[in-house]
Design a protein around this motif. Structure first.
Motif, PDB file in Angstrom:
ATOM      1  N   ALA A 129       0.747  -1.061   0.043  1.00  0.00           N
ATOM      2  CA  ALA A 129      -0.164  -0.063   0.035  1.00  0.00           C
ATOM      3  C   ALA A 129       0.798   1.220  -0.192  1.00  0.00           C
ATOM      4  O   ALA A 129       2.022   1.346   0.795  1.00  0.00           O
ATOM      5  N   ASN A 130       0.578   2.214  -0.772  1.00  0.00           N
ATOM      6  CA  ASN A 130       1.460   3.336  -0.902  1.00  0.00           C
ATOM      7  C   ASN A 130       0.972   4.467   0.212  1.00  0.00           C
ATOM      8  O   ASN A 130      -0.081   5.499  -0.244  1.00  0.00           O
ATOM      9  N   ILE A 131       1.452   4.395   1.447  1.00  0.00           N
ATOM     10  CA  ILE A 131       0.960   5.151   2.592  1.00  0.00           C
ATOM     11  C   ILE A 131       2.419   6.212   2.957  1.00  0.00           C
ATOM     12  O   ILE A 131       3.385   5.387   3.224  1.00  0.00           O
ATOM     13  N   SER A 141     -13.415   3.343   6.403  1.00  0.00           N
ATOM     14  CA  SER A 141     -13.039   2.156   5.523  1.00  0.00           C
ATOM     15  C   SER A 141     -11.652   1.660   6.007  1.00  0.00           C
ATOM     16  O   SER A 141     -11.132   0.980   5.288  1.00  0.00           O
ATOM     17  N   THR A 142     -11.260   2.257   7.102  1.00  0.00           N
ATOM     18  CA  THR A 142      -9.837   1.780   7.465  1.00  0.00           C
ATOM     19  C   THR A 142     -10.107   1.198   9.020  1.00  0.00           C
ATOM     20  O   THR A 142     -10.573   1.541   9.723  1.00  0.00           O
ATOM     21  N   ALA A 143      -9.029   0.305   9.290  1.00  0.00           N
ATOM     22  CA  ALA A 143      -8.893  -0.417  10.611  1.00  0.00           C
ATOM     23  C   ALA A 143      -8.684   0.812  11.728  1.00  0.00           C
ATOM     24  O   ALA A 143      -9.129   0.839  12.767  1.00  0.00           O
ATOM     25  N   MET A 199     -10.378  -1.020   2.130  1.00  0.00           N
ATOM     26  CA  MET A 199      -9.895   0.353   1.780  1.00  0.00           C
ATOM     27  C   MET A 199      -8.988   0.121   0.362  1.00  0.00           C
ATOM     28  O   MET A 199      -9.103   0.724  -0.663  1.00  0.00           O
ATOM     29  N   THR A 200      -8.203  -0.983   0.463  1.00  0.00           N
ATOM     30  CA  THR A 200      -7.439  -1.259  -0.594  1.00  0.00           C
ATOM     31  C   THR A 200      -7.400  -2.639  -1.015  1.00  0.00           C
ATOM     32  O   THR A 200      -7.402  -3.764  -0.194  1.00  0.00           O
ATOM     33  N   PRO A 201      -7.591  -3.200  -2.294  1.00  0.00           N
ATOM     34  CA  PRO A 201      -7.724  -4.392  -2.740  1.00  0.00           C
ATOM     35  C   PRO A 201      -6.327  -5.157  -2.547  1.00  0.00           C
ATOM     36  O   PRO A 201      -5.265  -4.529  -2.680  1.00  0.00           O
TER      37      PRO A 201
END
Length: 271
Positions: A129-131, A141-143, A199-201
């Protein structure tokens, strides 16, 4: 005795004062003048003058025929810590999580209906993931976001969810609001959250709240993993205890940093 490798601007008196403070070491009892002189390698008259100066400044006080440090010496050790943000506090624990799991770890705060990443320890992956620190994502939508939302009371939660998200990145799958409310109740009860490609596949995550000394949730810490590499069961059974421990330790250090100035003020008020 002159010290070696010192320049013309070196202040010997200041160095002697620090020597005396360090001479107390881990002792939790009054130390005599002779003991302090010996530990600091100073002549007794010199050690005495330094101690009397430190006493006037409030860093030591007489006790039972000797001297003890006062809480004011904490000022010397926490000046940096007091200016450190959550990034500085959390980063060592995030690095430990990465070393233990080989997965990326982050800390985030709630800002409106979004989360903002304030600390991050990544791990090189072919797919990841590009975080980055400073990035915003929709909290619902995020933990990380769900842990933070679950800490809000009903009225506050409704107001926060009504705020439009300003995150550029949108969720891969966004659950209906009524489903979110039920999930947040479960998260509040068990003390952690998990998401699976929401959030991200291809990415799943677990998160836990960071609490201060009053048990108020001030941030959240998470671990994210590639779904093809780490099963949900491994996340919750193997990695979750590590995340919960990291969150607890970050919270303790956050509380320590915030409480030290108050302790100093209280000490000085009674001197």
């Amino acid at each position: 005795m002159a010290r070696e490798n010192t320049g013309p601007d070196f202040i010997e008196a200041l160095a002697r004062g620090l020597d005396v403070i360090r001479s107390f070491g881990v002792h939790h009892r009054p130390m005599s003048l002779s003991e302090i002189a010996g530990e600091s390698s100073l002549a007794r008259p010199t050690a005495r003058r330094v101690l009397l100066t430190l006493e006037q400044l409030g860093y030591v006080r007489p006790a039972d025929g000797g001297f003890v440090l006062t809480p004011r010496v904490l000022e010397l050790g926490v000046a940096y810590t007091l200016s450190a943000g959550l990034w500085d506090i959390a980063q060592p624990y995030l690095r430990d999580l990465v070393r233990s799991t080989n997965q990326a770890a982050s800390v985030a705060l709630l800002d409106g209906s979004d989360i903002i990443y304030v600390a991050r320890a990544a791990v090189p992956k072919v797919v990841s993931a590009n975080i980055n620190v400073g990035m915003r994502l929709p909290a619902r939508s995020t933990a990380l976001g769900k842990v933070l939302l679950a800490s809000l009371d009903r009225d506050r939660l409704g107001k926060v969810l009504a705020i439009p998200s300003t995150a550029v990145t949108r969720a891969f799958r966004e659950r209906p609001l009524e489903n979110l409310q039920a999930e947040l109740r479960e998260i509040r009860a068990r003390g952690w959250a998990a998401t699976d490609e929401e959030m991200t596949p291809g990415v799943r995550s677990i998160a836990a709240p960071v609490r201060d000394g009053d048990a108020v949730v001030v941030a959240a810490v998470n671990l994210s993993a590639i779904a093809a590499e780490v099963a949900h069961e491994q996340m919750t059974e193997e990695f979750l205890p590590l995340v919960l421990l990291a969150a607890s330790e970050i919270g303790k250090n956050y509380t320590l940093v915030r409480n030290i100035p108050q302790a100093l003020v209280s000490e000085q008020a009674v001197m």
